[in-house]
Write a protein that holds these residues in place. Sequence first.
Motif, short mmCIF file in Angstrom:
data_model
loop_
_atom_site.label_atom_id
_atom_site.label_comp_id
_atom_site.label_asym_id
_atom_site.label_seq_id
_atom_site.Cartn_x
_atom_site.Cartn_y
_atom_site.Cartn_z
N VAL A 38 0.82 -1.21 0.00
CA VAL A 38 0.00 0.00 0.00
C VAL A 38 0.85 1.26 0.00
O VAL A 38 0.57 2.24 -0.70
CB VAL A 38 -0.96 0.00 1.21
N THR A 39 1.92 1.25 0.79
CA THR A 39 2.71 2.47 0.95
C THR A 39 3.80 2.63 -0.10
O THR A 39 4.27 3.75 -0.34
CB THR A 39 3.36 2.50 2.35
N ALA A 40 4.23 1.53 -0.71
CA ALA A 40 5.27 1.57 -1.75
C ALA A 40 6.50 2.36 -1.30
O ALA A 40 7.02 3.20 -2.03
CB ALA A 40 4.70 2.16 -3.04
N GLY A 41 6.94 2.09 -0.07
CA GLY A 41 8.15 2.72 0.43
C GLY A 41 7.95 4.09 1.06
O GLY A 41 8.90 4.70 1.54
N ARG A 42 6.71 4.58 1.08
CA ARG A 42 6.44 5.88 1.69
C ARG A 42 5.92 5.69 3.12
O ARG A 42 5.49 4.60 3.50
CB ARG A 42 5.40 6.64 0.87
N PHE A 51 3.07 6.65 6.04
CA PHE A 51 1.62 6.74 5.88
C PHE A 51 1.15 8.18 5.75
O PHE A 51 0.15 8.45 5.08
CB PHE A 51 0.90 6.05 7.06
N ASP A 52 1.85 9.12 6.36
CA ASP A 52 1.42 10.52 6.27
C ASP A 52 1.71 11.11 4.89
O ASP A 52 1.27 12.22 4.57
CB ASP A 52 2.04 11.37 7.37
N GLU A 53 2.44 10.39 4.06
CA GLU A 53 2.72 10.85 2.69
C GLU A 53 1.67 10.36 1.70
O GLU A 53 1.70 10.71 0.52
CB GLU A 53 4.10 10.37 2.25
N LEU A 54 0.73 9.54 2.17
CA LEU A 54 -0.32 9.00 1.32
C LEU A 54 -1.54 9.92 1.33
O LEU A 54 -1.80 10.63 2.30
CB LEU A 54 -0.72 7.60 1.80
N ASP A 55 -2.29 9.88 0.25
CA ASP A 55 -3.49 10.73 0.12
C ASP A 55 -4.68 10.02 0.78
O ASP A 55 -5.11 8.95 0.31
CB ASP A 55 -3.79 10.98 -1.36
N PRO A 56 -5.23 10.61 1.86
CA PRO A 56 -6.33 9.93 2.57
C PRO A 56 -7.63 9.87 1.79
O PRO A 56 -8.59 9.24 2.22
CB PRO A 56 -6.49 10.77 3.84
N ARG A 57 -7.68 10.53 0.61
CA ARG A 57 -8.87 10.45 -0.25
C ARG A 57 -8.81 9.21 -1.15
O ARG A 57 -9.82 8.84 -1.76
CB ARG A 57 -8.99 11.71 -1.11
N ASP A 58 -7.63 8.62 -1.26
CA ASP A 58 -7.43 7.46 -2.13
C ASP A 58 -8.23 6.27 -1.60
O ASP A 58 -8.13 5.90 -0.42
CB ASP A 58 -5.94 7.12 -2.17
N THR A 59 -9.01 5.66 -2.47
CA THR A 59 -9.87 4.54 -2.07
C THR A 59 -9.08 3.40 -1.43
O THR A 59 -9.52 2.79 -0.45
CB THR A 59 -10.64 4.01 -3.30
N GLU A 60 -7.90 3.08 -2.01
CA GLU A 60 -7.10 1.98 -1.47
C GLU A 60 -6.56 2.30 -0.09
O GLU A 60 -6.44 1.42 0.77
CB GLU A 60 -5.96 1.66 -2.43
N ILE A 61 -6.23 3.57 0.15
CA ILE A 61 -5.73 3.97 1.47
C ILE A 61 -6.85 3.87 2.49
O ILE A 61 -6.66 3.36 3.61
CB ILE A 61 -5.16 5.41 1.42
N ILE A 62 -8.05 4.32 2.12
CA ILE A 62 -9.20 4.22 3.02
C ILE A 62 -9.51 2.75 3.31
O ILE A 62 -9.76 2.36 4.45
CB ILE A 62 -10.42 4.93 2.40
#
Length: 640
Positions: A162-166, A168-179
């Motif tokens: 999910v994070t691909a090396g990033r 979690f705070d660098e991910l977009d919380p609007r992204d369906t996969e992140i949710i």
Amino acid sequence: MDYRRVTTLKEIQDYLGASNLIAFDFETAPQDEYRHDDKAALDAHKAVIVGVSLSVSEGTGVYVPLRHRTGGNADSPEKIMDWLVKAVFTNSAIIKAAHNLSFEAMFLYALGIVVQPPCYDTIAAAQMTLKNNTEFRSLGDSGLKALVPELFDVDLPSFEAVTAGRYFDELDPRDTEIIRYACADSDYTLRLYHLFNNWFDRYLPKHRYVVEEIESPTAVYVGLMKYNGLLVDRELMLKKQAEAEAKLAELKNEIAFMIGDVEIGANASTAAFKKYLYEDLKLPVLKTTAKYQEAADDETMILLSDWSRENRPELARLFELVQEYRKWGKLKSTYIDGYLEHINAATGRIHPEMFPLGTETGRFASRRPNLQNMPRSDTDSIGVRNFIIAPPGKALLSLDFSQIELRVGAFYCRDEKMLETYKTGGDIHAQTTSVIYHIPFEQAASKNAEHYKERRSIAKNCNFGVFYGLFSRGLQRNLKFKAGLNTSLAECEEIIRNLKAGYPRLTQWQDEVRTRAGFRKYTETYLGRRRYLPNIASTDWGKRSFAERCALNTPIQGTAADILKLALVRIIVGLSERMWLKPLLQVHDELVFELPEDKVSEAVGFIKACMEAQPFAAFDVPIVAEASIGARFGEMKEID
């Protein structure tokens, strides 16, 4: 799945409604200064809560982004967290469920919050359920990513995918996969709560009680200990490290002077050293390994030392040197190098991992480093416990159950002499000395009596061994290697005979437990913590004998562990009003705290009340917790 992102307090309140069961999960990420540390996101001293997911019904969940660096966060994150603390995390009307609750508890504690019961740790529940007919799940079998495919036939994406090396705070919380990733953790935690409780209700109802009332609040306590850690005197450790290196070099030179260029390695257990002992010196094989090879462990060195004094006196010194070399080697590698390796750069403290279900009896285990095997002051050449210190203006406080396993044993076997001794505040070791040697209690208790020290040492070893089915050879071995006493086998046989005659209910209880375990193929604690014993009917005497000892020691050790954990639950409930009292460590029957020097009296009264309270209605043996105070863990002074 009905998973969605919410950004307002009203949306959260509308979703949670009037539910009295809420599963939750935190996503975390490192603070700026620790982003080079790949483990920092798991450390509440180096990381922050980025978002929280919540679930109150299966197949649903909401994710509340709090500190994402892109995509937008919830309105007023502080206000939302304050509301969650009051409405959920400290609300005694809400069951808080999490998978690995100690992690979430640690991050909340970093904010000054102690999670309050009722709570539920699904990772503890997993470990209290069976994976086959006789084995409970291990911690390694109990991760969410392992349980969900097994129990729900659903593959959850990994954090790495999910994070691909990033972070979690660098991910977009609007992204369906992140949710989906965030909400799935709380959703499946809720599903596991129902699944495991249904399983407990059908197969092992008492384990549900253990999970809900004992192990889950204990997980909160573990999170607090992990966060607080142990302040250490690094300068003293480095000084002792240099002393140990010098001592090891000196001992190695002395050994080399006697045996030449034989390579002994770091622990005097190399194949070359064994070859030198048994082939070159042609010494007798006094002990073998499980694979029937010549042994060279510490016990063997003691046996060879004793043999040499009578048969090859010129070699006795060699084995004394080897024992000393090994002792210093272990002290250096385990307690100096090992502890130094685990000092947290952000805190200057050691934060060990504690596992409240790390043993089959329910006793704690720990690692990185293992502080359960810390040497006691009287067997410690370098003062390992002195490495642990209190900060200026603070003190270390220790409360230790007095003879808790013996008290539990007396409760179980109902022997009148044992019960009377404890109920009147008597001396159980003196009572056992009196029973073994047929002497008046007053003589057994008198420090001026002839043979007092030796007899009391034998009585102690009996008390701490015979409840667990100790045989005469085992007693002889314990007396030799633990007490330094050379007692004949015949004398040990007589001691055990006298003990059983003097405590008649002891033997009767042991026979009853063995018979019951042989029929059921399991044993359990008073509160129902079960341990299966598939080898109790084995034709292999060694396997059957070990299973019978487990049948005897699990009710005692396990019930004592349950009593300690019940005390932790009481402490948790009172900690919110005493945030100055910091739990640091659990070692066997001992709890260690850090606190302001002017709060000692209040703390002792509070903790003693928690530890000495009647653990369950049937327990009628007084429990005593003894308090000690000090600036260093190795220099604690008993408080009257």
